[in-house]
Write a protein that holds these residues in place. Structure first.
Motif, mmCIF file in Angstrom:
data_model
loop_
_atom_site.group_PDB
_atom_site.id
_atom_site.type_symbol
_atom_site.label_atom_id
_atom_site.label_comp_id
_atom_site.label_asym_id
_atom_site.label_seq_id
_atom_site.Cartn_x
_atom_site.Cartn_y
_atom_site.Cartn_z
ATOM 1 N N VAL A 168 0.878 -1.170 0.000
ATOM 2 C CA VAL A 168 0.000 0.000 0.000
ATOM 3 C C VAL A 168 0.914 1.217 0.000
ATOM 4 O O VAL A 168 1.819 1.312 0.824
ATOM 5 C CB VAL A 168 -0.912 0.006 1.254
ATOM 6 C CG1 VAL A 168 -1.678 1.310 1.356
ATOM 7 C CG2 VAL A 168 -1.854 -1.187 1.240
ATOM 8 N N ASP A 169 0.694 2.137 -0.931
ATOM 9 C CA ASP A 169 1.495 3.362 -1.027
ATOM 10 C C ASP A 169 0.683 4.533 -0.489
ATOM 11 O O ASP A 169 -0.499 4.669 -0.812
ATOM 12 C CB ASP A 169 1.867 3.649 -2.484
ATOM 13 C CG ASP A 169 2.735 2.558 -3.083
ATOM 14 O OD1 ASP A 169 3.660 2.095 -2.395
ATOM 15 O OD2 ASP A 169 2.473 2.154 -4.233
ATOM 16 N N ALA A 170 1.323 5.375 0.318
ATOM 17 C CA ALA A 170 0.633 6.533 0.874
ATOM 18 C C ALA A 170 1.570 7.715 0.963
ATOM 19 O O ALA A 170 2.746 7.567 1.282
ATOM 20 C CB ALA A 170 0.093 6.198 2.261
ATOM 21 N N ASN A 171 1.030 8.891 0.670
ATOM 22 C CA ASN A 171 1.748 10.136 0.856
ATOM 23 C C ASN A 171 1.104 10.804 2.069
ATOM 24 O O ASN A 171 0.003 11.349 1.965
ATOM 25 C CB ASN A 171 1.650 11.016 -0.384
ATOM 26 C CG ASN A 171 2.561 12.219 -0.292
ATOM 27 O OD1 ASN A 171 3.351 12.354 0.641
ATOM 28 N ND2 ASN A 171 2.455 13.110 -1.264
ATOM 29 N N ILE A 172 1.769 10.737 3.197
ATOM 30 C CA ILE A 172 1.193 11.211 4.456
ATOM 31 C C ILE A 172 1.793 12.583 4.766
ATOM 32 O O ILE A 172 3.001 12.702 4.973
ATOM 33 C CB ILE A 172 1.455 10.195 5.583
ATOM 34 C CG1 ILE A 172 0.873 8.833 5.167
ATOM 35 C CG2 ILE A 172 0.851 10.688 6.897
ATOM 36 C CD1 ILE A 172 1.207 7.691 6.074
ATOM 37 N N PRO A 173 0.949 13.630 4.803
ATOM 38 C CA PRO A 173 1.461 14.999 4.945
ATOM 39 C C PRO A 173 1.736 15.442 6.383
ATOM 40 O O PRO A 173 1.988 16.623 6.613
ATOM 41 C CB PRO A 173 0.336 15.835 4.324
ATOM 42 C CG PRO A 173 -0.901 15.044 4.593
ATOM 43 C CD PRO A 173 -0.480 13.600 4.520
ATOM 44 N N PHE A 174 1.685 14.524 7.336
ATOM 45 C CA PHE A 174 1.899 14.887 8.736
ATOM 46 C C PHE A 174 2.736 13.804 9.413
ATOM 47 O O PHE A 174 2.819 12.677 8.930
ATOM 48 C CB PHE A 174 0.562 15.061 9.467
ATOM 49 C CG PHE A 174 -0.420 13.942 9.214
ATOM 50 C CD1 PHE A 174 -0.356 12.741 9.918
ATOM 51 C CD2 PHE A 174 -1.410 14.085 8.247
ATOM 52 C CE1 PHE A 174 -1.256 11.711 9.677
ATOM 53 C CE2 PHE A 174 -2.316 13.060 7.999
ATOM 54 C CZ PHE A 174 -2.240 11.874 8.720
ATOM 55 N N SER A 175 3.360 14.157 10.522
ATOM 56 C CA SER A 175 4.091 13.166 11.310
ATOM 57 C C SER A 175 3.082 12.233 11.962
ATOM 58 O O SER A 175 1.968 12.647 12.304
ATOM 59 C CB SER A 175 4.921 13.845 12.397
ATOM 60 O OG SER A 175 5.945 14.615 11.814
ATOM 61 N N PHE A 176 3.475 10.963 12.141
ATOM 62 C CA PHE A 176 2.576 9.993 12.757
ATOM 63 C C PHE A 176 3.392 8.950 13.506
ATOM 64 O O PHE A 176 4.584 8.784 13.277
ATOM 65 C CB PHE A 176 1.657 9.344 11.721
ATOM 66 C CG PHE A 176 2.362 8.535 10.667
ATOM 67 C CD1 PHE A 176 2.375 7.147 10.723
ATOM 68 C CD2 PHE A 176 3.009 9.161 9.599
ATOM 69 C CE1 PHE A 176 3.025 6.399 9.748
ATOM 70 C CE2 PHE A 176 3.650 8.417 8.622
ATOM 71 C CZ PHE A 176 3.659 7.027 8.696
ATOM 72 N N VAL A 177 2.726 8.258 14.425
ATOM 73 C CA VAL A 177 3.382 7.285 15.281
ATOM 74 C C VAL A 177 2.942 5.880 14.890
ATOM 75 O O VAL A 177 1.760 5.616 14.677
ATOM 76 C CB VAL A 177 3.035 7.548 16.771
ATOM 77 C CG1 VAL A 177 3.685 6.509 17.674
ATOM 78 C CG2 VAL A 177 3.448 8.961 17.182
ATOM 79 N N VAL A 178 3.930 4.987 14.791
ATOM 80 C CA VAL A 178 3.688 3.549 14.629
ATOM 81 C C VAL A 178 4.462 2.889 15.761
ATOM 82 O O VAL A 178 5.680 3.036 15.839
ATOM 83 C CB VAL A 178 4.179 3.030 13.259
ATOM 84 C CG1 VAL A 178 4.058 1.511 13.186
ATOM 85 C CG2 VAL A 178 3.415 3.689 12.123
ATOM 86 N N GLY A 179 3.741 2.205 16.638
ATOM 87 C CA GLY A 179 4.410 1.614 17.802
ATOM 88 C C GLY A 179 4.977 2.717 18.668
ATOM 89 O O GLY A 179 4.259 3.614 19.090
ATOM 90 N N ASP A 180 6.269 2.693 18.905
ATOM 91 C CA ASP A 180 6.936 3.711 19.714
ATOM 92 C C ASP A 180 7.776 4.651 18.859
ATOM 93 O O ASP A 180 8.608 5.390 19.386
ATOM 94 C CB ASP A 180 7.825 3.035 20.767
ATOM 95 C CG ASP A 180 7.015 2.208 21.757
ATOM 96 O OD1 ASP A 180 5.908 2.643 22.119
ATOM 97 O OD2 ASP A 180 7.478 1.123 22.163
ATOM 98 N N THR A 181 7.573 4.613 17.541
ATOM 99 C CA THR A 181 8.400 5.406 16.628
ATOM 100 C C THR A 181 7.568 6.467 15.920
ATOM 101 O O THR A 181 6.501 6.168 15.376
ATOM 102 C CB THR A 181 9.048 4.489 15.572
ATOM 103 O OG1 THR A 181 9.791 3.468 16.242
ATOM 104 C CG2 THR A 181 9.960 5.272 14.650
ATOM 105 N N THR A 182 8.061 7.698 15.918
ATOM 106 C CA THR A 182 7.418 8.779 15.184
ATOM 107 C C THR A 182 8.080 8.890 13.812
ATOM 108 O O THR A 182 9.306 8.957 13.706
ATOM 109 C CB THR A 182 7.544 10.119 15.930
ATOM 110 O OG1 THR A 182 6.928 9.986 17.216
ATOM 111 C CG2 THR A 182 6.884 11.246 15.158
#
Length: 162
Positions: A43-57
């Motif tokens: 899945v390809d995504a262009n995410i325009p904001f910071s986000f957290v996955v698990g404990d990683t930003t």
């Protein structure tokens, strides 16, 4: 030697027990179908904001999301500068999305990737809550849930049943 056990006929099982057994069997089949769903292509995504996955930003940018087996998802920046894997569980939505989407929970200015659903399919995956997200919820913060479009040249598939 004759068996002392006689077989029960359906009519001999009380109605409430019969209904319970039918519901149990139907529920097990539904859960088995959900558990077998997985994302089979990136899945390809262009995410325009910071986000957290698990404990990683992760910072804003282009990302590729893939499944790693049945229980882990890998979120990797398109330029390979960052990668995070995280445990997922099956998820279901009430209506199939018209396009592939990523679902986020926002707490103040922090965004947490929570779910991934593919176009046309109500089965997807949900990332388990991170320690940080649990802490924010424990402090009484309520998430604002929103989705962000993504692209995938794939569909959800179910593993063939044996």
């Amino acid at each position: 030697m004759k068996s002392k056990l006689k077989s029960l006929k359906v009519k001999e099982i009380p109605m409430n027990t019969r209904q319970f057994l039918l519901a149990l069997i139907a529920g097990f089949g539904l859960l088995q179908g959900i558990g077998a769903a997985q994302i089979t292509m990136p899945v390809d995504a262009n995410i325009p904001f910071s986000f957290v996955v698990g404990d990683t930003t992760l910072g804003p940018g282009k990302y590729v999301i893939t499944m790693q087996g049945d229980e882990n998802i890998l979120v990797r920046s398109a330029n390979d500068h960052a990668a995070v894997d995280h445990i997922v569980i099956p998820a279901m939505t009430t209506s199939a999305p018209k396009e592939t989407e990523l679902v986020f929970n926002r707490y103040g200015n922090r965004e947490f990737l929570t779910k991934v659903f593919l176009e046309g399919n109500s089965n997807g995956v949900e990332l388990t809550q991170s320690k940080l997200e649990r802490e924010l919820m424990g402090k009484g913060q309520k998430p604002v849930t929103h989705s962000h479009p993504a692209k995938c040249e794939c569909k959800m598939s179910s593993k063939s049943k044996s």
